[in-house]
Design an enzyme around this catalytic site. Sequence first.
Site, PDB file in Angstrom:
ATOM      1  N   ARG A   1       0.860  -1.172   0.000  1.00  0.00           N
ATOM      2  CA  ARG A   1       0.000   0.000   0.000  1.00  0.00           C
ATOM      3  C   ARG A   1       0.901   1.228   0.000  1.00  0.00           C
ATOM      4  NH1 ARG A   1      -1.912  -3.632   3.876  1.00  0.00           N
ATOM      5  NH2 ARG A   1      -3.976  -4.528   3.417  1.00  0.00           N
TER       6      ARG A   1
ATOM      7  N   LYS B   1      -1.969  -2.650   7.811  1.00  0.00           N
ATOM      8  CA  LYS B   1      -3.124  -2.308   8.641  1.00  0.00           C
ATOM      9  C   LYS B   1      -3.112  -3.127   9.924  1.00  0.00           C
ATOM     10  CE  LYS B   1      -6.226  -1.029   4.841  1.00  0.00           C
ATOM     11  NZ  LYS B   1      -7.506  -1.354   4.160  1.00  0.00           N
TER      12      LYS B   1
ATOM     13  N   HIS C   1      -2.407   2.597  -5.787  1.00  0.00           N
ATOM     14  CA  HIS C   1      -2.992   1.306  -5.418  1.00  0.00           C
ATOM     15  C   HIS C   1      -3.149   0.396  -6.644  1.00  0.00           C
ATOM     16  CE1 HIS C   1      -4.495  -0.605  -1.779  1.00  0.00           C
ATOM     17  NE2 HIS C   1      -5.413  -1.222  -2.505  1.00  0.00           N
TER      18      HIS C   1
ATOM     19  N   ARG D   1      -0.574  -2.200  -6.724  1.00  0.00           N
ATOM     20  CA  ARG D   1      -0.872  -3.318  -5.815  1.00  0.00           C
ATOM     21  C   ARG D   1      -1.812  -4.308  -6.502  1.00  0.00           C
ATOM     22  NH1 ARG D   1      -1.025  -4.755  -0.366  1.00  0.00           N
ATOM     23  NH2 ARG D   1      -3.005  -5.504   0.475  1.00  0.00           N
TER      24      ARG D   1
ATOM     25  N   HIS E   1      -3.324  -9.575   3.330  1.00  0.00           N
ATOM     26  CA  HIS E   1      -4.777  -9.634   3.492  1.00  0.00           C
ATOM     27  C   HIS E   1      -5.142 -10.457   4.716  1.00  0.00           C
ATOM     28  CE1 HIS E   1      -5.430  -8.851  -1.084  1.00  0.00           C
ATOM     29  NE2 HIS E   1      -5.350  -7.742  -0.399  1.00  0.00           N
TER      30      HIS E   1
ATOM     31  N   TYR F   1      -8.991 -10.959  -6.759  1.00  0.00           N
ATOM     32  CA  TYR F   1      -8.049 -10.752  -7.862  1.00  0.00           C
ATOM     33  C   TYR F   1      -8.069 -11.915  -8.849  1.00  0.00           C
ATOM     34  CZ  TYR F   1      -6.256  -6.908  -5.088  1.00  0.00           C
ATOM     35  OH  TYR F   1      -6.151  -5.743  -4.393  1.00  0.00           O
TER      36      TYR F   1
END
Length: 334
Positions: free
Chosen positions: A162, A187, A259, A262, A285, A294
């Site tokens: 990110r 995150k 992004h 990514r 993730h 994806y």
Amino acid sequence: MSKANPFPELMRAFFYEWLVEQRNASVNTVRSYRDTWRLFLRFVADRAKKKVAIISLADLTAAQVAAFLRHAEHDRGGTIGTRNCRLAAIRSFFNFVATKDPALIAQCVEILNIPIKRAPVSEPCYLDPLEVAAILAQPDQSTLEGMRDHALLSFLYNSGARIQEALDMCPEAIRFDSPSCVRLTGKGRKERLCPLWPETVMLLKKLLERQPRAQDQRLFVNRYGEPLSASGVRFKLAAYVKAAAATMPPLQTKHVTPHSFRHATAVHLVSAGVDITVIRSWLGHVSLDTTNHYAKANLDTKRKALEQVAVPVATAHSSSWKRDTSLLAWLDTL
């Protein structure tokens, strides 16, 4: 706490005691909540025709919150995702208030019951390898700024990081010796290791040689030595994409952001046959469902799968169930 207007002290307690001390929220979370409350308080003050300094909890009704969310989405042109982030920041505060002052629970519950708005799930915008190459060819690597931009964009594509993860990176997080890798903090302050290509390592080394940084200093900085901002990167990237579109016309119809690199990393890993659980770990993730998105977006993989399916051959014989008139007659009675 002031009995006349407890709101200012509750707000300070929310940020300092709850977010920072008890929740140990990241700097990015605190800043996001801060920006939401800046916008919300100015919005309420404007509607109430009063100064922000004299706003009280009584002014912060569920109706005001709902109006602010409509304003954030429609008047300010925000996305539904941004609207939901604003609501999350407001909800968090009123959840905190409910634990501090039971007399305000009724008001808090009304606001906490405002629902998250569902948004249509669109396919992520990702770049083809040739489009990535066209963009990476735009920075002028003879200049320090161009060398930095080329290294940053190459790093984004290599790591799938990110943008804020990349901008927060310091030299101490990089292992330059083989096998090269980088430690990223994502995150929820979750750390993960991502492998680095030799070409990416070389670009980072050259950048550090030309612009030395201490081990605990940010790697990607501006001409004044200050850390780059995500908005600054988006601005520079837009210029590179516009230039690349001259030789790569499909870029003209794509909304390319940091992004997007990514997304490109994820889709290209899927296309290369990398196991989906490895890709989840690579991208950081939490849920495998996010990574599976994806796999659905990769048109080339779908096309290859279709090519492996034999075209049905028409037969001259009708199906047995069509020849069985008694069965058809029975179905007609249902």
